[in-house]
Design a protein around this motif. Structure first.
Motif, mmCIF file in Angstrom:
data_model
loop_
_atom_site.group_PDB
_atom_site.id
_atom_site.type_symbol
_atom_site.label_atom_id
_atom_site.label_comp_id
_atom_site.label_asym_id
_atom_site.label_seq_id
_atom_site.Cartn_x
_atom_site.Cartn_y
_atom_site.Cartn_z
ATOM 1 N N LEU A 161 -8.238 62.701 95.634
ATOM 2 C CA LEU A 161 -9.528 62.748 94.782
ATOM 3 C C LEU A 161 -9.207 62.434 93.486
ATOM 4 C CD1 LEU A 161 -12.596 63.158 95.330
ATOM 5 C CD2 LEU A 161 -12.240 65.587 94.788
ATOM 6 N N TRP A 208 -8.127 58.982 92.891
ATOM 7 C CA TRP A 208 -9.355 58.122 93.011
ATOM 8 C C TRP A 208 -10.077 58.136 91.650
ATOM 9 C CZ3 TRP A 208 -13.595 58.836 97.432
ATOM 10 C CH2 TRP A 208 -14.462 57.899 97.542
ATOM 11 N N ILE A 209 -10.545 59.410 91.290
ATOM 12 C CA ILE A 209 -11.293 59.419 89.959
ATOM 13 C C ILE A 209 -10.592 58.918 88.764
ATOM 14 C CG2 ILE A 209 -12.210 61.055 88.337
ATOM 15 C CD1 ILE A 209 -13.127 63.020 90.785
ATOM 16 N N ASP A 224 -10.637 55.084 88.682
ATOM 17 C CA ASP A 224 -11.801 54.504 88.153
ATOM 18 C C ASP A 224 -12.040 54.754 86.620
ATOM 19 O OD1 ASP A 224 -12.765 53.886 90.448
ATOM 20 O OD2 ASP A 224 -14.150 55.340 90.877
ATOM 21 N N ILE A 225 -11.411 56.048 85.887
ATOM 22 C CA ILE A 225 -11.377 56.166 84.489
ATOM 23 C C ILE A 225 -10.571 54.968 83.988
ATOM 24 C CG2 ILE A 225 -10.727 57.650 82.796
ATOM 25 C CD1 ILE A 225 -11.464 60.035 84.395
ATOM 26 N N ARG A 237 -14.305 50.350 81.045
ATOM 27 C CA ARG A 237 -13.915 49.511 79.632
ATOM 28 C C ARG A 237 -13.528 50.559 78.500
ATOM 29 N NH1 ARG A 237 -19.485 48.665 79.034
ATOM 30 N NH2 ARG A 237 -19.441 50.359 80.352
ATOM 31 N N ILE A 255 -22.247 69.018 84.279
ATOM 32 C CA ILE A 255 -22.165 67.403 84.216
ATOM 33 C C ILE A 255 -23.200 66.820 85.047
ATOM 34 C CG2 ILE A 255 -20.434 65.563 85.480
ATOM 35 C CD1 ILE A 255 -17.898 67.677 84.730
ATOM 36 N N GLN A 302 -25.157 64.036 83.235
ATOM 37 C CA GLN A 302 -24.420 62.784 83.488
ATOM 38 C C GLN A 302 -24.702 61.836 84.756
ATOM 39 O OE1 GLN A 302 -21.571 61.711 81.424
ATOM 40 N NE2 GLN A 302 -21.951 63.295 79.815
ATOM 41 N N THR A 303 -25.933 62.754 85.319
ATOM 42 C CA THR A 303 -26.270 61.913 86.309
ATOM 43 C C THR A 303 -27.895 61.353 86.642
ATOM 44 O OG1 THR A 303 -27.031 63.803 87.830
ATOM 45 C CG2 THR A 303 -24.534 63.254 87.955
ATOM 46 N N ARG A 312 -19.111 54.314 88.790
ATOM 47 C CA ARG A 312 -18.649 55.262 89.860
ATOM 48 C C ARG A 312 -17.320 55.872 89.249
ATOM 49 N NH1 ARG A 312 -21.025 54.798 94.251
ATOM 50 N NH2 ARG A 312 -19.645 56.353 95.048
ATOM 51 N N LEU A 313 -17.140 57.311 89.717
ATOM 52 C CA LEU A 313 -15.979 57.875 89.495
ATOM 53 C C LEU A 313 -15.585 58.539 90.917
ATOM 54 C CD1 LEU A 313 -15.261 58.167 86.405
ATOM 55 C CD2 LEU A 313 -15.900 60.379 86.484
ATOM 56 N N GLY A 314 -14.740 58.041 91.420
ATOM 57 C CA GLY A 314 -14.165 58.282 92.839
ATOM 58 C C GLY A 314 -15.550 58.353 93.531
ATOM 59 N N PRO A 315 -15.679 59.493 94.481
ATOM 60 C CA PRO A 315 -16.705 59.281 95.130
ATOM 61 C C PRO A 315 -18.293 59.795 94.392
ATOM 62 C CG PRO A 315 -15.714 61.444 95.304
ATOM 63 C CD PRO A 315 -14.891 60.596 94.269
ATOM 64 N N THR A 348 -21.251 59.318 91.318
ATOM 65 C CA THR A 348 -21.949 58.462 90.530
ATOM 66 C C THR A 348 -22.533 58.845 89.386
ATOM 67 O OG1 THR A 348 -22.677 57.259 92.804
ATOM 68 C CG2 THR A 348 -23.628 56.352 90.891
ATOM 69 N N LEU A 349 -22.064 58.565 88.282
ATOM 70 C CA LEU A 349 -22.700 58.952 86.886
ATOM 71 C C LEU A 349 -23.422 57.958 86.246
ATOM 72 C CD1 LEU A 349 -19.477 61.191 85.882
ATOM 73 C CD2 LEU A 349 -21.265 61.937 87.268
ATOM 74 N N CYS A 350 -24.185 58.554 85.151
ATOM 75 C CA CYS A 350 -24.981 57.321 84.444
ATOM 76 C C CYS A 350 -23.882 56.751 83.317
ATOM 77 C CB CYS A 350 -25.819 58.025 83.781
ATOM 78 S SG CYS A 350 -27.388 58.666 84.651
#
Ligand SMILES: Nc1ncnc2c1ncn2[C@@H]1O[C@H](COP(=O)(O)OP(=O)(O)O)[C@@H](O)[C@H]1O
Ligand SMILES: [Mg+2]
Lengths: 392, 249
Positions: free
Chosen positions: A178, A181-182, A185-186, A190, A256, A260-261, B108-111, B113-115
């Motif tokens: 995990l 994976w994160i 994506d980071i 960009r 968070i 952030q969501t 997307r950040l792994g599983p 979903t963030l703004c």
């Protein structure tokens, strides 16, 4: 002058700024007044240990308050769930199942609050005032005559979870992937500077190291976890307890989620202008119900964490907690009218109330003065926050 | 081609009859002016179209299909975008959060979903700039903006997301002369793209400037539909004021 203005707007934009300033001032006062006792591990740990439970409750209260709602019933939900959990445990229900029962009950009681709100349209202040009394009736009738249920009275061993070696191995590995994976994506996002990529690589190496640390001593042998210690036991040899970690962890996760969501956005919009939110396709009723369920869940979790330390439940468990928590959340900068607030602020507000209680005791001021101090500070916080917010 | 058609629509609030027996059509690439005195039912009619108030009776067709919008989200999913009279911005939130409210850009950040807040800040600023609205800072709170600035943002948002139908409920009421001219030009531009526009206004000269047709309501009932070429400003004014259809029509 210009610089001062810029700082003031910057501060005004963060709801927790006032609470952080107040916290620092009060901390300094106590530290100067009673430096030997206040700045000791025993005082600081006792403040944090005692505030973990209200701090976890404050998360749900804050979410609700930002979405424009109130929950006075959290103390009662905490009482009911604590009772259900302990009652199940002493009746030989497996410990994880007992905890699940407590949590599900908390969610259900929160769900009842939410459904009552959206089906009747009565203000949630009134609804949860009603359910606060109604839910309290449950432990009062189940535990007759002011009795206290004690874990020790059933002469049970402390419940121990035995995680099979393979399960532990897989879970640890899954957690590591995990992280990877994160991190991927980071890494791909960009505008990543070289510095942040180096930090990221360091974080991955560190978690790989932790992974090895966890796996090497347990090559497929079962791992034993003391359930009560995991929830609220001492960390190492000090007096700090794991409940503090739960408080910090849950606050971080929800902070968070809130900032952030898409769900967090919906919460702010629902409290800021429910009609506008609805016209933009936000399902405001769903947001409200979800928040009540979260609040119920967290109240139950806080209750179970508290039982893990006290190992007992009395019928009045959690009484009065809701008001203390609401005061802490308001001190933390969250607006009663909705649409504005912060979970970090609530955590600071909760810590502040705990610090005040302990600090006054250390200064040998009668403990009853504590309530007066909290009241005065809450009103001062609202006045200051209102003033600063005008500059937003 | 007919884009949107309403047949015999009625809407009650308790025992208040806000709309009764309304037939209504909108074609693609047409600007329809929806006119009527205050309280005639204009805002209620567009809220029926956008799923805010599902109709008490009657049917709605979108394209060729019978359709039923039970929430504003349903209508937005079909490319129907609205600037509501009461603006529909959340003052305590930032410009960009308002702009993308309910359809946030995400990463997307792994599983998880963030703004994607940075993308929304630049996206909102770009979309606003495209139609000539220049803001200092997209992360600024809407509470600090003037009425005209707020209205511009609501309009920009509708223009940005509206792909098939654009509904504007008194969009120019808080705007300066210059800003009003701009809004009228956006309406013409949307029409050229084949979007159907419903335009509610009290300014009859604006109607003659941009609209192809006018539908007039009075006390919750339809007075009639008229092609703008067939009527004069005086005819429209008379009908809006509830004097019925002039004899020569
Ligand atoms: N939510 C509501 N509840 C009760 N009555 C309403 C509601 N919305 C509109 N109405 C009534 O419907 C009528 C038409 O209102 P509205 O559509 O806002 O008129 P207009 O936009 O043409 O000025 C008015 O009499 C108004 O009072
Ligand atoms: Mg109107």
């Amino acid at each position: 002058m210009k610089r001062y203005d810029a700082i003031r707007t910057r501060l005004a934009r963060s709801p927790e700024a006032g609470a952080a300033a107040g916290f620092s001032v009060i901390f300094l006062v106590f530290a100067l007044a009673t430096p030997d006792t206040f700045l000791s591990h025993s005082a600081i740990s006792s403040i944090l240990n005692s505030q973990a439970v209200p701090g976890i409750l404050a998360i749900g209260i804050t979410l609700l308050m930002i979405s424009g709602e109130f929950d006075l019933s959290v103390g009662s939900i905490l009482g009911v769930s604590s009772l259900a959990f302990l009652y199940a445990t002493v009746n030989d229900v497996p410990i994880l199942l007992a905890a699940a029962i407590g949590l599900v009950i908390g969610c259900l009681l929160g769900l009842i609050n939410g459904l009552l709100l959206i089906s009747t349209g009565i203000p949630s202040f009134i609804i949860t005032l009603g359910t606060m009394l109604a839910y309290r009736a449950i432990p009062l009738t189940v535990i007759s005559g002011g009795r206290i249920i004690r874990y020790a009275d059933y002469s049970r061993e402390s419940p121990v979870l035995e995680v099979p070696g393979l399960v532990f191995f897989i879970l640890t590995l899954a957690l590591f992937f995990l992280v990877l994976w994160i991190a991927r994506d980071i890494w791909r996002a960009r505008n990543q500077s070289i510095k942040s990529k180096i930090l990221l690589a360091a974080a991955i190496l560190f978690s790989a190291y932790l992974l090895l640390q966890a796996l090497v001593p347990h090559p497929l042998t079962p791992v034993k976890i003391d359930f009560f210690d995991a929830l609220n036991g001492r960390v190492g040899t000090g007096n700090y307890r794991t409940s503090i970690l739960w408080w910090i962890g849950l606050t971080s996760v929800f902070a968070i989620a809130l900032s952030q969501t898409r769900f967090g956005n919906a919460v702010f919009a629902t409290g800021g202008n429910a009609q506008a939110a609805r016209l933009q396709g936000i399902r405001i009723d769903r947001v409200r119900v979800i928040n009540f369920v979260i609040s119920g869940f967290l109240a139950a979790l806080a209750g179970i964490i508290q039982v893990a330390r006290l190992k007992s439940v009395d019928p009045l468990r959690g009484t009065g907690l809701e008001l203390e928590v609401i005061a802490a959340v308001v001190i933390g900068g969250t607006l009663l009218t909705g649409g504005y607030g912060s979970l970090i602020g609530s955590a600071i507000g909760t810590a502040l109330t705990g610090m005040l209680r302990t600090g006054l005791v250390l200064m040998q001021i009668p403990s009853n003065a504590f309530r007066g101090a909290i009241g005065a500070i809450m009103i001062a916080a609202v006045v200051i926050n209102n003033f600063v917010r005008k500059e937003r | 081609m007919v884009l949107l058609e309403l047949k015999n629509i009625g809407r009650r609030f308790g025992h208040i009859v806000a709309l009764k027996g309304i037939d209504f059509t909108l074609e693609d690439g047409e600007v329809l002016a929806l006119l009527g005195d205050n309280g005639a039912g204009k805002s209620t009619l567009i809220k029926v179209i956008t799923g805010v108030y599902p109709p008490s009776e009657g049917d709605m067709y979108f394209g060729d299909e019978v359709i039923r919008f039970d929430s504003p989200q349903d209508a937005r999913d079909q490319g129907i975008e609205t600037v509501y009279q009461d603006l529909a911005l959340v003052p305590s939130m930032s410009i960009s959060r308002n702009f993308y409210l309910g359809r946030e850009l995400v990463k997307r950040l792994g599983p998880f979903t963030l703004c994607d807040q940075a993308a929304m800040d630049t996206g909102a600023a770009a979309a606003l700039g495209e139609i000539g609205i220049h803001i200092r800072n997209a992360s600024e709170s809407v509470a600090r903006l003037s009425g005209g600035e707020r209205q511009s943002i609501a309009i920009a948002r509708a223009l940005h997301f509206g792909s098939r139908v654009l509904i504007l409920d008194e969009p120019t009421s808080a705007l300066s002369v210059g800003e009003t001219r701009k809004v009228l030009s956006y309406i013409t531009a949307a029409k050229k793209k084949g979007i159907g526009v419903v335009f509610i206004t009290h300014n009859i000269s604006h109607v003659f400037e941009v609209a192809d047709r006018a539908t007039i309501l009075s006390h919750g009932e339809k007075v009639g539909d008229f092609s703008i070429c067939d009527v004069t400003q005086d005819d429209i004014a008379a009908m809006v004021m509830g004097q019925g259809i002039p004899e020569h029509l």
